[in-house]
Design an enzyme around this catalytic site. Structure first.
Site, PDB file in Angstrom:
ATOM      1  N   ARG A  40      93.603  44.609  19.120  1.00  0.00           N
ATOM      2  CA  ARG A  40      93.221  44.334  20.509  1.00  0.00           C
ATOM      3  C   ARG A  40      94.292  44.867  21.458  1.00  0.00           C
ATOM      4  O   ARG A  40      94.004  45.362  22.547  1.00  0.00           O
ATOM      5  CB  ARG A  40      93.028  42.826  20.735  1.00  0.00           C
ATOM      6  N   GLN A  46      86.390  44.067  22.996  1.00  0.00           N
ATOM      7  CA  GLN A  46      86.316  43.656  21.590  1.00  0.00           C
ATOM      8  C   GLN A  46      85.609  44.737  20.765  1.00  0.00           C
ATOM      9  O   GLN A  46      86.104  45.150  19.719  1.00  0.00           O
ATOM     10  CB  GLN A  46      85.564  42.319  21.479  1.00  0.00           C
ATOM     11  N   ARG A  66      87.702  37.511  33.055  1.00  0.00           N
ATOM     12  CA  ARG A  66      86.941  36.799  32.020  1.00  0.00           C
ATOM     13  C   ARG A  66      86.282  35.611  32.705  1.00  0.00           C
ATOM     14  O   ARG A  66      86.954  34.704  33.197  1.00  0.00           O
ATOM     15  CB  ARG A  66      87.848  36.323  30.882  1.00  0.00           C
ATOM     16  N   CYS A  98      85.753  38.572  15.415  1.00  0.00           N
ATOM     17  CA  CYS A  98      86.525  38.804  16.642  1.00  0.00           C
ATOM     18  C   CYS A  98      87.575  37.701  16.864  1.00  0.00           C
ATOM     19  O   CYS A  98      88.535  37.917  17.595  1.00  0.00           O
ATOM     20  CB  CYS A  98      85.586  38.906  17.839  1.00  0.00           C
ATOM     21  N   ASP A 148      80.772  35.894  14.381  1.00  0.00           N
ATOM     22  CA  ASP A 148      81.414  35.310  15.563  1.00  0.00           C
ATOM     23  C   ASP A 148      81.006  33.832  15.584  1.00  0.00           C
ATOM     24  O   ASP A 148      80.127  33.410  14.814  1.00  0.00           O
ATOM     25  CB  ASP A 148      80.897  36.054  16.818  1.00  0.00           C
ATOM     26  N   HIS A 183      81.210  41.883  25.777  1.00  0.00           N
ATOM     27  CA  HIS A 183      82.642  41.833  25.452  1.00  0.00           C
ATOM     28  C   HIS A 183      83.088  43.248  25.038  1.00  0.00           C
ATOM     29  O   HIS A 183      83.374  43.511  23.869  1.00  0.00           O
ATOM     30  CB  HIS A 183      82.875  40.811  24.328  1.00  0.00           C
TER      31      HIS A 183
END
Ligand code: CP
Ligand code: NVA
Length: 306
Positions: free
Chosen positions: A290, A132, A102, A262, A222, A129
């Site tokens: 997740r 996600q 990340r 998310c 988001d 992402h």
């Protein structure tokens, strides 16, 4: 070597396989069973941005599937000048069965993967992402059953999450609307890349929230300022205010419409408390998923590259 840096790296068949593993593992998990699919395997995670869900869901996945995980920042790994990226990548991948990264630069992850002898997973970059969006597809299948034309309406910034949702929806031939303020649309570079992979899509872009939610099966949002954009937070709060997901906007959508985010959520900026806590909100199911999805991705990628 198969990596997961962008959803463009996967075919629909790959995603079907990952989802199947994730669904099977979730069922076992609910019965209290934890299969040893990744016994004695090591996942290394390199993170330059904060994380609750991504970091912990990958750690939990490794432990619960019989493996281990190690964590470091890119500075600790030596990537800030101690050692060259090709050297770090070759050394670290010789110890690790998979590597999650990340960071800010998407290109850094792509470069790392060029030298890696183990699969590299994008745990979020400024551009994409993918884990996600895979989870969001998984969650939609749980909510609706086999997907057939369910319409995902994303409202907010045309960011990394929005781009990944566009790819996953298009892969499954689903209509997807991206509704942003003027000046915050999907990146033209992304759109060019998207069009080179998918000549046909059901992507609709708009600036009109009320129009966007009319036929929504899922409303998704988001944060307005992503990690790395903190200094724009106040400016964006003003510009994005008409794009807040609140009770009034949910009432303009079909009554059976679901709400996804998310997370992390900035309550009373992009979404109000009453929507987050409403019966239409599935955000904590989505967050839990997740982990099930991370297990699917790890098991599939590590076995695929054996
Ligand atoms: N959704 C998500 O990626 O959460 P984290 O930033 O907490 O990992
Ligand atoms: N767009 C957000 C997603 C956080 C999970 C960010 O990049 O900060």
């Amino acid at each position: 070597m198969k990596h997961l840096i962008s959803l463009f790296d996967l075919t629909k068949n790959d995603v079907d396989e990952i989802l199947k593993i994730a669904f099977d593992i979730k069922k076992l998990h609910q019965k209290g069973e934890r299969p040893s699919h990744l016994q004695n395997r090591l996942l290394t995670q390199i993170f330059d941005k904060p994380s609750l869900r991504t970091r912990t869901s990958f750690e939990a996945s490794m432990v619960q599937l019989g493996g281990f995980s190690a964590f470091m920042t890119s500075a600790e790994a030596g990537l800030q000048g101690r050692e060259s990226l090709p050297d770090v990548s070759r050394v670290l991948s010789s110890y690790s069965d998979a590597i999650v990264i990340r960071t800010f630069s998407h290109e850094l992850i792509e470069n790392f993967a060029k030298y890696s002898t183990s699969p590299v997973i994008n745990g979020l970059s400024d551009d994409k992402h993918p884990c996600q969006a895979l989870t969001d597809l998984f969650t939609m299948i749980e909510l609706f059953g086999p997907l057939k034309n369910q319409h995902l309406v994303y409202i907010g910034d045309g960011n990394n999450v929005a781009a990944s949702l566009v790819i996953i929806c298009t892969m499954y031939d689903l209509p997807v609307t991206i509704c942003t303020p003027i000046g915050y649309e999907l990146d033209p570079k992304f759109l060019k890349e998207f069009k080179s992979h998918y000549s046909k899509s059901k992507l609709n872009v708009t600036h009109d929230v009320n129009e966007a939610v009319k036929n929504a099966d899922v409303i998704y949002t988001d944060v307005w300022a992503s990690m790395g954009q903190e200094e724009e937070k106040e400016k964006r709060a003003k510009i994005f205010a008409p794009y807040q997901i609140n009770k009034k906007l949910m009432e303009a959508a079909p009554s059976d419409c679901r709400f996804l985010h998310c997370l992390p959520a900035r309550r009373d900026l992009e979404v109000t408390d009453d929507v987050m806590e409403s019966d239409q909100s599935d955000v904590f199911l989505q967050a839990e998923n997740r982990m099930h999805l991370a297990k699917g991705v790890l098991t599939w990628l590590i076995n695929h590259n054996k």
